[in-house]
Design a protein around this motif. Structure first.
Motif, PDB file in Angstrom:
ATOM      1  N   UNK A 526      62.300  30.956 106.416  1.00  0.00           N
ATOM      2  CA  UNK A 526      63.805  31.102 106.038  1.00  0.00           C
ATOM      3  C   UNK A 526      64.578  29.489 106.369  1.00  0.00           C
ATOM      4  N   UNK A 527      64.535  30.021 107.421  1.00  0.00           N
ATOM      5  CA  UNK A 527      65.303  29.131 108.487  1.00  0.00           C
ATOM      6  C   UNK A 527      64.682  27.783 108.595  1.00  0.00           C
ATOM      7  N   UNK A 528      63.184  27.265 108.721  1.00  0.00           N
ATOM      8  CA  UNK A 528      63.160  25.888 107.918  1.00  0.00           C
ATOM      9  C   UNK A 528      62.594  25.719 106.542  1.00  0.00           C
ATOM     10  N   UNK A 529      63.214  26.738 105.556  1.00  0.00           N
ATOM     11  CA  UNK A 529      63.108  25.706 104.599  1.00  0.00           C
ATOM     12  C   UNK A 529      61.613  26.271 103.830  1.00  0.00           C
ATOM     13  N   UNK A 530      60.757  26.817 104.571  1.00  0.00           N
ATOM     14  CA  UNK A 530      59.139  26.840 103.938  1.00  0.00           C
ATOM     15  C   UNK A 530      58.912  27.460 102.766  1.00  0.00           C
ATOM     16  N   UNK A 531      58.719  27.139 101.984  1.00  0.00           N
ATOM     17  CA  UNK A 531      58.436  27.790 100.440  1.00  0.00           C
ATOM     18  C   UNK A 531      57.427  28.790 100.011  1.00  0.00           C
ATOM     19  N   UNK A 532      57.660  30.265 100.541  1.00  0.00           N
ATOM     20  CA  UNK A 532      56.391  30.731 100.580  1.00  0.00           C
ATOM     21  C   UNK A 532      56.161  31.335  99.360  1.00  0.00           C
TER      22      UNK A 532
END
Length: 800
Positions: A526-532
């Motif tokens: 969420x914080x790093x903006x990774x696409x799960x």
């Protein structure tokens, strides 16, 4: 005689002010821009020239480029130790970040009630003065570095902490001990690749088995390639069966470090050899364009003075006297232009320094200034010599007849120089557009993490960040208005990997490439903006994912892996990897896959995309970073609030906070500089080309005014007359296009080859550049041609 030449030159200038100002403006702008470029080039080439025996000092690098990484500026000291007795090695100097020492050092120190973190803190061997020039302000540097717990500080660091530089013998406290100040040295100059403010003795054990910067002073005429090969063999021997034959050792000379030292572990951001080449190229181009204008305008102006020259010859003036007269006029113009050029440089330097991030200045008594003046007047002399020789070569009869412009040599020179100007202008426009497209590609590149609305607090103590529970610092920051979420990371994603995991998958697959791993905290995706794309994020609800020892031989943790890693491991879908247990044999870690994210690109666009993992709670570094996801427009105010919280919680006097978007832009700083330079100086080159075209077109129009009048009497339209006058110049533009296209394609392609992700060169860019120059040339000629075509024919033909 000289007085007469000068009087005649001043009289000529007063009679033809347009010619004088065209020459003055064109030459001064070209020379001023060239001086700026030369100043920058001189500065870049001056790096580390002042260091002792720098031509024989080399820094050992571990070259990982074949594995998709970069050249790393560090190496193992155990291999350096084995080379101590090598016949080609005179001496070895070791330097390492203090936080890398196996024996713990304390970066956080206390003076009275204030806490300070030692800036640019390095451990060094005490032979530093044999490799790095340090000017002692107080104390004895060599003696201080021969004893434990003694610090050597720069003037800047001493003033920051103590408010004074005379601090030898004073102490700084840390947990259960204190440092004593043993020496103070003058701040390092800008033109060196090293950057340290605090130094401490390197323990003997670490200097033999540690890891860091290893400088080799080699005997003269050492075969560097052979030495690198022997060093590589030692590296592979030390790695044993895990040796990767593609990984090699590379030596870079100290004087080349600034331009060739590209990598994540360097103390300072390196320069760029491509930027330097662009600078030198632009300097030559601008001087050349200015000289071409000077030559063309003087040749054209000589036509208006044909009768004057003819009368002088008829009255007995020699060829040498006429040449001397015209050279005097040229040197007078050059003198005025030089004064104006230096004035322009002084006005432009602050803006240029800001663009290039340098502190350049003109030193008027320096060798550089002497060389600059010599070059300027040499160029002026050579530029004025041909027109002077040209007009002095005609017979009095021919000159008095005004038949000067029909000389085949004059026509050839004019066409050649205009063609060259057009070629340079077209090439620069193509380069500027291509650079702009590449920068846009870099900025829009899918890196797998979010750059906008993210703050990063850098280099905080690991023990304060990597806490599984009850982390008061993270809790306090989460409660700040404007903070949406916060996590931790041991890796600067905009720079390079810190270390890697070599996972063995349940199907027995081992990925044959480096696999960077990022030690992070809860809410990483969420914080790093990774696409799960499968599984879940790290969360306190699943606290068992946090790194845990579970005995000495069975540490466990949870990981997020990238799509590429799953594919390389042989699994068909991201979902099939969820819940798998991976083994990391070096750290003896069992990692459980809890989520799969889209591919993440660590570092700049020059680096390859590698399979990446994010692990929860594991970090062997002394420091880590806080990453904050914000939902406020006032990032500056949020930064100040977070800075205050970090100071209160960790008692740090200096806290570094930056935007991830800015860090990413800084990773491509040299590319942005290249774009700025080429764009600005392309406009200057086009402007100078227009000046030259305007000057020559004005004289061509005067020469053909009778033809224009006759055509107008016979019914020719203004547009047809304008096109007739422009035809000669447009044909030269066409020739310029033929030369510029292949040359530009080769040079731009060579620059783009530095990037793994790069644009394709497209035809419309070349056509646009050609169209711009053709349109500018037509408009320049049209302004003069339209005026000539609008004149009444009777005023021109009445004496015929």
């Amino acid at each position: 005689m000289l007085n007469n030449y000068i009087k005649t030159a001043l009289r000529s200038i007063s009679k033809d002010k347009q010619h004088f100002f065209l020459n003055l403006i064109g030459f001064s702008i070209g020379i001023a821009a060239a001086i700026l470029m030369a100043l920058f080039a001189q500065h870049e080439l001056s790096y580390d020239k002042h260091q002792p025996d720098s031509e024989r000092v080399y820094l050992a690098h571990t070259d990982y480029t074949s594995a998709g990484l970069q050249v790393i500026a560090s190496s193992g000291y155990s291999n350096a130790e084995k080379l101590t007795s090598h016949s080609q090695v005179e001496e070895i100097f070791r330097l390492a970040e203090a936080g890398m020492l196996t024996e713990r050092v304390h970066e956080l120190v206390q003076l009275g009630d204030n806490y300070y973190r030692l800036n640019n803190f390095y451990a060094v061997t005490n032979n530093i003065l044999n490799f790095i020039h340090l000017e002692t302000v107080a104390g004895d540097i060599e003696q201080a570095l021969s004893q434990p717990n003694q610090l050597v500080l720069s003037e800047r660091e001493a003033n920051r902490i103590f408010g004074d530089t005379q601090v030898v013998g004073q102490s700084l406290n840390f947990d259960q001990g204190q440092y004593r100040i043993g020496a103070v040295f003058k701040d390092l100059p800008e033109n060196t690749h090293v950057k340290f403010d605090s130094l401490i003795q390197m323990p003997v054990k670490f200097s033999q088995n540690g890891y860091g910067f290893a400088y080799f002073k080699l005997v003269k005429n050492t075969d560097i390639a052979s030495f690198e090969q022997q060093f590589t063999e030692l590296l592979h021997e030390s790695w044993g069966e895990n040796a990767n034959p593609a990984i090699t050792m590379k030596l870079i000379n100290m004087q080349d470090m600034h331009l060739e030292g590209q990598g994540p572990l360097f103390m300072k951001k390196a320069g760029s050899s491509s930027i330097l080449q662009i600078c030198i190229g632009l300097s030559l181009i601008l001087v050349l364009v200015a000289s071409i204008n000077f030559i063309n305008l003087n040749i054209a102006q000589s036509a208006k003075r044909a009768k004057e020259v003819g009368v002088r010859k008829a009255l007995g003036a020699s060829k040498g006297q006429i040449i001397a007269q015209f050279l005097t006029e040229s040197l007078l113009v050059v003198t005025f232009a030089s004064l104006l050029a230096f004035t322009l440089v002084e006005f432009a330097l602050p803006h240029f320094n800001q663009m290039m991030d340098r502190q350049l200045s003109l030193q008027y008594g320096s060798e550089f200034m002497l060389m600059t003046v010599v070059v300027i007047f040499s160029v002026g002399l050579l530029s004025g010599f041909y027109p002077a020789l040209f007009i002095a070569s005609f017979s009095a009869k021919r000159v008095l007849s005004g038949d000067l412009v029909r000389g085949g040599t004059a026509i050839f020179v004019r066409k050649l120089t205009l063609c060259l100007q057009g070629t340079l202008s077209i090439g620069l426009i193509i380069a500027a557009i291509s650079f702009y497209q590449q920068i846009n590609l870099i900025n829009s590149l899918a890196v797998g993490y979010a750059k906008s609305s993210r703050l990063v607090v850098k280099e905080l103590p690991t023990q304060a960040l990597y806490k599984k529970d009850n982390n008061s610092l993270l809790t306090a920051i989460r409660n700040v208005p404007g903070v949406e979420q916060v996590t931790i990371s041991n890796t600067d994603l905009t720079n390079d990997m810190e270390y890697n995991f070599d996972f063995t998958w349940p199907n027995g697959e081992k990925i044959d490439s480096y696999q960077p791993t990022v030690g992070t905290g809860y809410y990483a995706a969420e914080t790093l903006g990774l696409t799960l794309i499968a599984g879940r994020d790290f969360s306190p609800e699943f606290s068992g994912d946090w790194y845990a020892q579970n005995g000495e031989d069975n540490p466990t943790l949870g990981v997020l892996v990238s799509r590429r890693m799953v594919e390389l491991a042989g699994y068909q879908t991201p979902e099939s990897a969820i819940g798998l247990l991976l083994i990391e044999p070096r750290f003896k870690i069992t990692a459980k896959v809890v989520g799969v994210v889209e591919d993440v690109k660590i570092g700049s666009a020059r680096q390859q995309a590698l399979p990446v993992s994010f692990n929860l709670g594991f970090n062997t570094n002394a420091t880590g970073h806080l990453v904050i996801k914000a939902n406020t427009a006032d990032m500056a105010q949020l930064s100040r609030e977070i800075q205050q919280i970090v100071r209160q919680e960790l008692h740090l006097s200096d806290v570094q906070i930056s935007l991830i978007a800015q860090d990413y832009a800084d990773a491509h700083q040299n590319e942005h500089r290249a774009l700025d330079m080429v764009s600005i100086f392309s406009l200057l080159a086009i402007f100078l080309t227009c000046l030259g075209t305007f000057g020559l077109a004005s004289f061509a129009t005067i020469r053909r005014q009778k033809e224009v009048a006759v055509r107008k009497v016979l019914g020719a339209s203004r547009l047809s007359i304008v096109n007739l006058l422009a035809k000669e110049f447009l044909l030269l533009v066409a020739l310029s296009i033929i030369i510029a296209f292949p040359l530009s394609y080769w040079l731009v392609g060579d620059w783009l080859a530095n990037f793994n992700d790069r644009i394709k060169q497209v035809l419309w860019v070349y056509l646009l550049a050609a169209g711009i120059i053709a349109m500018i040339t037509w408009l320049t000629v049209a302004v003069l041609g339209f005026k000539s075509a609008s004149a009444r024919p009777s005023l021109i033909l009445r004496y015929e």
